[in-house]
Design a protein around this motif. Structure first.
Motif, PDB file in Angstrom:
ATOM      1  N   GLU A  30      -1.407   1.380  13.172  1.00 29.09           N
ATOM      2  CA  GLU A  30      -1.685   2.431  12.081  1.00 29.09           C
ATOM      3  C   GLU A  30      -2.973   2.136  11.338  1.00 29.09           C
ATOM      4  O   GLU A  30      -3.719   2.970  10.570  1.00 29.09           O
ATOM      5  CB  GLU A  30      -0.370   2.278  11.068  1.00 29.09           C
ATOM      6  CG  GLU A  30      -0.178   0.894  10.688  1.00 29.09           C
ATOM      7  CD  GLU A  30       0.494  -0.147  11.356  1.00 29.09           C
ATOM      8  OE1 GLU A  30       0.814   0.314  12.523  1.00 29.09           O
ATOM      9  OE2 GLU A  30       0.707  -1.232  10.912  1.00 29.09           O
ATOM     10  N   LEU A  36      -5.407   4.735  13.267  1.00 24.29           N
ATOM     11  CA  LEU A  36      -5.142   5.830  14.001  1.00 24.29           C
ATOM     12  C   LEU A  36      -6.132   7.081  13.709  1.00 24.29           C
ATOM     13  O   LEU A  36      -6.398   7.749  14.699  1.00 24.29           O
ATOM     14  CB  LEU A  36      -3.762   6.365  13.401  1.00 24.29           C
ATOM     15  CG  LEU A  36      -2.374   5.460  13.855  1.00 24.29           C
ATOM     16  CD1 LEU A  36      -1.354   5.820  13.211  1.00 24.29           C
ATOM     17  CD2 LEU A  36      -2.546   5.528  15.541  1.00 24.29           C
ATOM     18  N   SER A  37      -6.714   7.042  12.201  1.00 25.53           N
ATOM     19  CA  SER A  37      -7.578   8.295  12.074  1.00 25.53           C
ATOM     20  C   SER A  37      -9.063   7.886  12.660  1.00 25.53           C
ATOM     21  O   SER A  37      -9.681   8.937  13.080  1.00 25.53           O
ATOM     22  CB  SER A  37      -7.659   8.340  10.615  1.00 25.53           C
ATOM     23  OG  SER A  37      -8.514   7.317   9.988  1.00 25.53           O
ATOM     24  N   GLN A  88      -8.585   9.474  16.181  1.00 27.83           N
ATOM     25  CA  GLN A  88      -8.439  10.952  15.786  1.00 27.83           C
ATOM     26  C   GLN A  88      -9.769  11.449  15.935  1.00 27.83           C
ATOM     27  O   GLN A  88     -10.020  12.485  16.732  1.00 27.83           O
ATOM     28  CB  GLN A  88      -7.399  11.226  14.702  1.00 27.83           C
ATOM     29  CG  GLN A  88      -7.316  13.087  14.792  1.00 27.83           C
ATOM     30  CD  GLN A  88      -8.242  13.532  13.749  1.00 27.83           C
ATOM     31  OE1 GLN A  88      -8.733  12.728  12.723  1.00 27.83           O
ATOM     32  NE2 GLN A  88      -8.608  14.729  13.846  1.00 27.83           N
ATOM     33  N   ARG A 110      -4.170  12.752  22.536  1.00 26.70           N
ATOM     34  CA  ARG A 110      -2.635  12.121  22.283  1.00 26.70           C
ATOM     35  C   ARG A 110      -2.959  10.656  22.073  1.00 26.70           C
ATOM     36  O   ARG A 110      -3.765  10.244  22.636  1.00 26.70           O
ATOM     37  CB  ARG A 110      -1.605  12.683  23.432  1.00 26.70           C
ATOM     38  CG  ARG A 110      -2.336  12.061  24.894  1.00 26.70           C
ATOM     39  CD  ARG A 110      -1.395  12.622  25.819  1.00 26.70           C
ATOM     40  NE  ARG A 110      -1.448  14.118  26.113  1.00 26.70           N
ATOM     41  CZ  ARG A 110      -0.127  14.894  25.906  1.00 26.70           C
ATOM     42  NH1 ARG A 110       0.850  14.168  25.624  1.00 26.70           N
ATOM     43  NH2 ARG A 110      -0.246  16.124  25.883  1.00 26.70           N
ATOM     44  N   ILE A 111      -2.291  10.278  21.377  1.00 25.29           N
ATOM     45  CA  ILE A 111      -2.126   8.778  20.917  1.00 25.29           C
ATOM     46  C   ILE A 111      -0.916   8.081  21.044  1.00 25.29           C
ATOM     47  O   ILE A 111       0.194   8.654  20.632  1.00 25.29           O
ATOM     48  CB  ILE A 111      -2.477   8.294  19.603  1.00 25.29           C
ATOM     49  CG1 ILE A 111      -3.933   9.045  19.127  1.00 25.29           C
ATOM     50  CG2 ILE A 111      -2.568   7.054  18.965  1.00 25.29           C
ATOM     51  CD1 ILE A 111      -4.459   8.917  17.756  1.00 25.29           C
ATOM     52  N   THR A 137       4.818   5.461  11.939  1.00 21.91           N
ATOM     53  CA  THR A 137       3.443   5.474  12.774  1.00 21.91           C
ATOM     54  C   THR A 137       3.215   6.772  13.626  1.00 21.91           C
ATOM     55  O   THR A 137       2.455   7.459  13.596  1.00 21.91           O
ATOM     56  CB  THR A 137       3.561   4.269  13.749  1.00 21.91           C
ATOM     57  OG1 THR A 137       3.577   3.023  12.976  1.00 21.91           O
ATOM     58  CG2 THR A 137       2.237   4.287  14.578  1.00 21.91           C
ATOM     59  N   GLN A 171       2.404   9.584  11.411  1.00 20.31           N
ATOM     60  CA  GLN A 171       0.980   9.403  11.095  1.00 20.31           C
ATOM     61  C   GLN A 171       0.071  10.061  12.010  1.00 20.31           C
ATOM     62  O   GLN A 171      -0.977  10.967  11.881  1.00 20.31           O
ATOM     63  CB  GLN A 171       0.477   8.147  10.764  1.00 20.31           C
ATOM     64  CG  GLN A 171       1.169   7.708   9.460  1.00 20.31           C
ATOM     65  CD  GLN A 171       0.622   6.100   9.172  1.00 20.31           C
ATOM     66  OE1 GLN A 171       0.689   5.182  10.147  1.00 20.31           O
ATOM     67  NE2 GLN A 171       1.153   5.670   8.008  1.00 20.31           N
ATOM     68  N   ILE A 172       0.612  10.043  13.348  1.00 18.20           N
ATOM     69  CA  ILE A 172      -0.219  10.473  14.334  1.00 18.20           C
ATOM     70  C   ILE A 172      -0.053  11.960  14.434  1.00 18.20           C
ATOM     71  O   ILE A 172      -1.073  12.667  14.507  1.00 18.20           O
ATOM     72  CB  ILE A 172       0.240   9.701  15.854  1.00 18.20           C
ATOM     73  CG1 ILE A 172       0.137   8.411  15.930  1.00 18.20           C
ATOM     74  CG2 ILE A 172      -0.226  10.407  17.000  1.00 18.20           C
ATOM     75  CD1 ILE A 172       0.925   7.635  17.265  1.00 18.20           C
ATOM     76  N   LYS A 173       1.020  12.469  14.333  1.00 19.22           N
ATOM     77  CA  LYS A 173       1.251  13.976  14.233  1.00 19.22           C
ATOM     78  C   LYS A 173       0.751  14.493  13.093  1.00 19.22           C
ATOM     79  O   LYS A 173       0.096  15.607  13.124  1.00 19.22           O
ATOM     80  CB  LYS A 173       2.817  13.996  14.132  1.00 19.22           C
ATOM     81  CG  LYS A 173       3.427  13.717  15.398  1.00 19.22           C
ATOM     82  CD  LYS A 173       4.848  14.242  15.847  1.00 19.22           C
ATOM     83  CE  LYS A 173       5.767  14.496  15.012  1.00 19.22           C
ATOM     84  NZ  LYS A 173       7.014  14.661  15.668  1.00 19.22           N
ATOM     85  N   CYS A 184      -2.487  15.035  16.261  1.00 16.20           N
ATOM     86  CA  CYS A 184      -2.533  14.466  17.747  1.00 16.20           C
ATOM     87  C   CYS A 184      -0.984  14.493  18.226  1.00 16.20           C
ATOM     88  O   CYS A 184      -0.164  14.273  17.610  1.00 16.20           O
ATOM     89  CB  CYS A 184      -3.081  13.003  17.701  1.00 16.20           C
ATOM     90  SG  CYS A 184      -4.744  12.808  17.070  1.00 16.20           S
ATOM     91  N   ALA A 207       2.046  12.436  19.947  1.00 16.11           N
ATOM     92  CA  ALA A 207       2.306  11.160  19.638  1.00 16.11           C
ATOM     93  C   ALA A 207       3.097  10.553  21.042  1.00 16.11           C
ATOM     94  O   ALA A 207       4.038  11.289  21.301  1.00 16.11           O
ATOM     95  CB  ALA A 207       3.405  11.206  18.432  1.00 16.11           C
TER      96      ALA A 207
END
Ligand code: DX5
Ligand code: ZN
Length: 218
Positions: free
Chosen positions: A72, A75-76, A79, A85-86, A99, A102-104, A108, A110
């Motif tokens: 986390e 993540l940014s 991105q 996709r992560i 987490t 946060q990705i969504k 991105c 997930a």
């Protein structure tokens, strides 16, 4: 839909640009990017500057596989580096739901990866929130390892779980994928096939990707 995701971990890092350009020319669908931190897995691969270099040349979506603790925190950054996709590891995320959100929120897709010893049933309460499950078919950390046959059992368990929970996620398999198992994996419900050594150690990687693509159309 079946996706081929060559892993640049097996590329010649001295010629990364030509490796990515080869993937652009090929039938690869995604470019699989393996990030290892030397803590979650016993190996360090590469970080942001290398991913930036990949992204500058890539014309295909980046499929970023984070084999790191506390993903986390970054993540940014991923991105911003163009991750489409992560995927984070179930085993590395005590607050997995947060987490994933946060990705969504970053826009991105997930994914959640599980190690060979982790039961797919542990994903029951996250399956509805994610786009992809990545089943590790080797212990994460290194390319070039042998495919673990118990993966087929896990794929069968995952199909049952998806049916029981009426979830639809993409299923990705990573580790030891080749033309020897691609068809059987596809028949077992795999949508996305990560292949590192099999693609990059072959004489003609473009032809190898085309061959894999044809093997998974079942
Ligand atoms: C392993 C990585 C894989 C690796 C696959 O930890 O997640 O993506 O690059 O390599 P091969 O296809 O050589 O097993
Ligand atoms: Zn991977």
């Amino acid at each position: 839909m079946k996706y081929i995701a060559p892993s640049v971990l097996a590329a010649d890092f001295g010629n990364l640009q030509s490796a990515v350009e080869m993937l652009n020319q090929s039938q690869a669908d995604w470019i699989h990017v393996d990030v290892m931190d030397g803590v979650f897995v016993p190996n360090i691969s590469f970080g942001m500057p290398v991913i930036k270099a990949i992204q500058q040349h890539a014309q295909k979506p980046l499929d970023v596989h984070l084999m790191i603790t506390q993903p986390e925190r970054y993540l940014s950054d991923f991105q911003k580096l163009g991750a489409d996709r992560i995927t984070v590891h179930y085993e590395a995320c005590p607050h997995l739901h947060r987490t994933v959100q946060q990705i969504k929120e970053l826009g991105c897709k997930a994914g959640v990866a599980i190690n060979p010893h982790t039961s797919v049933n542990l994903l029951e309460n996250i399956l509805g929130d994610i786009d992809l499950v990545l089943i590790m078919s080797v212990n994460p950390g290194f390319g070039g390892q042998s495919f673990i046959e118990n993966t087929y059992q896990k794929l069968s368990d995952l199909r049952q779980l998806m049916q029981r929970t009426s979830s639809s996620v993409l299923v990705e398999v990573d580790g030891g994928v080749s033309d020897q198992n691609a068809t059987q994996l596809s028949q077992a419900g795999v949508n996305a096939f990560v292949a590192g050594s099999f693609v990059f150690k072959s004489v003609d990687s473009i032809a190898t990707i085309a061959h894999l693509k044809q093997k998974v159309q079942v």
